[in-house]
Every structure is written in structure tokens, then in C-alpha cells.
Design an enzyme around this catalytic site. Structure first.
Site, mmCIF file in Angstrom:
data_model
loop_
_atom_site.group_PDB
_atom_site.id
_atom_site.type_symbol
_atom_site.label_atom_id
_atom_site.label_comp_id
_atom_site.label_asym_id
_atom_site.label_seq_id
_atom_site.Cartn_x
_atom_site.Cartn_y
_atom_site.Cartn_z
ATOM 1 N N SER B 15 12.670 9.443 140.719
ATOM 2 C CA SER B 15 12.543 8.130 140.091
ATOM 3 C C SER B 15 13.901 7.454 139.982
ATOM 4 C CB SER B 15 11.877 8.258 138.729
ATOM 5 O OG SER B 15 12.517 9.226 137.960
ATOM 6 N N CYS B 16 13.865 6.147 139.797
ATOM 7 C CA CYS B 16 15.090 5.358 139.796
ATOM 8 C C CYS B 16 15.993 5.782 138.643
ATOM 9 C CB CYS B 16 14.785 3.865 139.721
ATOM 10 S SG CYS B 16 14.257 3.281 138.114
ATOM 11 N N PRO B 17 17.305 5.785 138.789
ATOM 12 C CA PRO B 17 18.043 5.225 139.921
ATOM 13 C C PRO B 17 18.414 6.248 141.010
ATOM 14 C CG PRO B 17 19.591 5.755 138.190
ATOM 15 C CD PRO B 17 18.236 6.239 137.730
ATOM 16 N N ASP B 42 8.913 5.971 144.521
ATOM 17 C CA ASP B 42 9.052 5.153 143.318
ATOM 18 C C ASP B 42 8.874 3.674 143.696
ATOM 19 O OD1 ASP B 42 9.728 3.893 141.026
ATOM 20 O OD2 ASP B 42 11.816 4.552 140.981
#
Lengths: 219, 79
Positions: B15-17, B42
């Protein structure tokens, strides 16, 4: 995030804010990974004169020259650098063979059951689910896992109640004010305007936590 | 004729970042003009890769999705 707001307060109280620069270096082009939370805090950052530098993924620090450089090729000079290290799981999990390559336990994001091993569940900051590694997450997950384990022990069907990604936290915005951030897998955060009452609610919650939440006096 | 892809990154499930961070790290190993393809799951990575490309000047040549997997093709900018 809270640190920059509180630092702004501190420097103003010392009367040296006009002689100081505060820069928030973010890995993305916004203050928070969550868009809605960014929209809440970015105007406050701007109002306080805190500069947001986006897409600054730290590659190296030169403590002698006092500079920090990004993978994107920017270099920023500092007097005080407050750096968050990359988060990773515990060594005990890496060594156990239950974790992934970063030390998180891979679980189903609703049942919190291990994706490969039977009779293994995980909660809180041990899991690989894409959500805050925060205390409130562990709290909301605990009852789900307790019910899962009870059903498994009794040989009953898995409970219908699953973890929905709920997160709740307070966010200090400085000047004696705070707000809250509350969201789940399907709902982006909706936050109240920063106010003193949320600052006091956070203080009260911190003082009373052990007498209320673990005893089940608060949901 | 388009250059061949020098590096392929599988960032599915992250998942980000992290997809941006890993791509920025991988990009450092490439020579100017080389291509890198990135696979991620994502949904936030779609606007993030677009914005990252614009900010850093590394062109995003392709951005697509197939079966819930996003694919990005980036070119390292000329020095």
C-alpha cells in the site's frame, strides 16, 4: 504531523518562530497518505507557514553537512532533522516463519486469520493489512479475533462479525486544539473542525484508558 | 522501435507510499532513457504514479489495469 504543529507552537511561545523554517517532507505529493486527511491538514500547515515538500523519499542524510537528500534528487539543509524510519515487523515474527519478508503477519483483512497457517490470527501492528499500525486498530480487532478463536475452540462456524478496517485517532493541530480521524475500509475519514474539546478529549482518554477500555466500559 | 524494459517490479499487495518509494529506489539503478515497468494493486497508485512522474520529470509512458492489477511503464529521464 502532530510534531510539526506542536513545534510551531513551541517556537512561537519562545518568540523565535519568525527566525525558523519548518518543512514537512512527505513521500507522496500530500501531507497524509489518505487524501481526505490531507485535505484537512494542508490548509492548517499553510496557515501556520509550514512548508510541505512532496515526493521527498529520503535516500541519505549527511549529519556533518546537515543535509538530507531524496531519491528524487532534492537536498534540504537542516538544523534539526526529525526522521521517521521505515516501519517493519518484529524480528521474532521474521524468525518464526509466520511473517512475510518485511516481518508482517499476512492475514485476511476481515477475519485476521493467517493466510497460510491454520489456527493462527494476528492483530495490531503485527499484521500486513493496509491500515494504520495504531492502538485503536488493535482494540477493534481484538474482539473479532477473540470471537474467531472461541468459535474455533468450540468447533462452531466462524462468527459473522468481522473487522471492517475501523481506525479512530486524535490528531493534535496545535494552539491547544485537536481533531479526530475516523474511517474504515469503505469510508474515507470525516473529521470535525479542530477545537479545544478534542484536545481535552484526547487528554482525558489518555488518563482514563486503563480504567475504561480494557474493562469494557467504553466500546 | 521502443526500447526493451530494463527492470520489472512486482509491488502487488503493497500500500501507498511503498510502491512509489520502491520505484524511486529502483529508478536510481537505471541509466537515462531506460524503461521500468511496475505492477501494483493499490488503487491509489494510479494518481500517485501520475503525479510522481510529473513532479520528477520521469515520463509515465503507459498506465493500465487488468484484473485488478495496475501496470505502469516509466522511462528514466535524460540527465
Amino acid at each position: 504531523m502532530e510534531f510539526v504543529f506542536l513545534l510551531d507552537d513551541y517556537l512561537r511561545a519562545r518568540g523565535i518562530r519568525d527566525k525558523s523554517e519548518i518543512k514537512l517532507l512527505s513521500p507522496l505529493n500530500r501531507a497524509f497518505t489518505i487524501e481526505a486527511a490531507s485535505r484537512l491538514v494542508q490548509p492548517i500547515l499553510a496557515e501556520r507557514g509550514i512548508e510541505l515538500t512532496g515526493f521527498f523519499n529520503v535516500e541519505s542524510v549527511d549529519p556533518v553537512a546537515r543535509t538530507v537528500s531524496s531519491l528524487e534528487g532534492e537536498t534540504v539543509a537542516y538544523d534539526l532533522l526529525v526522521l521517521l524510519p521505515p516501519h517493519r515487523g518484529q524480528k521474532v515474527i521474521e524468525d518464526s516463519g509466520l511473517g512475510d519478508e518485511r516481518g508482517w503477519v499476512p492475514v485476511d483483512q476481515n477475519t485476521l486469520k493467517h493466510t497460510q497457517f491454520e489456527q493462527v490470527w494476528a492483530i495490531g501492528d503485527t499484521t500486513d493489512i493496509p491500515i494504520s499500525k495504531s492502538g485503536s486498530v488493535a482494540h477493534y480487532e481484538a474482539s473479532v479475533v477473540a470471537a474467531e478463536i472461541m468459535a474455533a475452540v468450540k468447533g462452531e462456524a466462524a462468527p459473522a462479525h468481522v473487522y471492517d478496517g475501523k481506525v479512530m485517532c486524535f490528531l493534535e493541530t496545535g494552539r491547544g486544539e485537536a481533531t479526530t480521524i475516523s474511517f474504515d475500509y469503505d469510508h474515507p475519514p470525516v473529521s470535525p473542525s479542530p477545537a479545544r474539546r478534542w484536545h481535552w478529549a484526547k487528554a482525558l482518554f489518555n488518563k482514563t484508558y486503563w480504567h475504561t477500555v480494557p474493562q469494557g466500559r467504553l466500546p | 522501435m521502443e526500447a526493451t524494459i530494463a527492470l520489472s517490479l512486482d509491488l502487488k499487495g503493497l500500500s501507498c507510499p511503498i510502491p512509489i518509494v520502491k520505484t524511486a529506489m529502483a529508478m536510481k539503478q537505471l541509466a537515462p532513457g531506460q524503461l521500468i515497468e511496475v505492477f501494483a494493486t493499490d488503487p491509489g497508485s494510479v494518481p500517485d504514479f501520475k503525479a510522481w512522474s510529473k513532479t520528477t520529470g520521469n515520463p509515465l509512458l503507459e498506465s493500465g489495469e487488468e484484473g485488478g492489477v495496475f501496470r505502469f511503464l516509466l522511462k528514466k529521464k535524460e540527465a
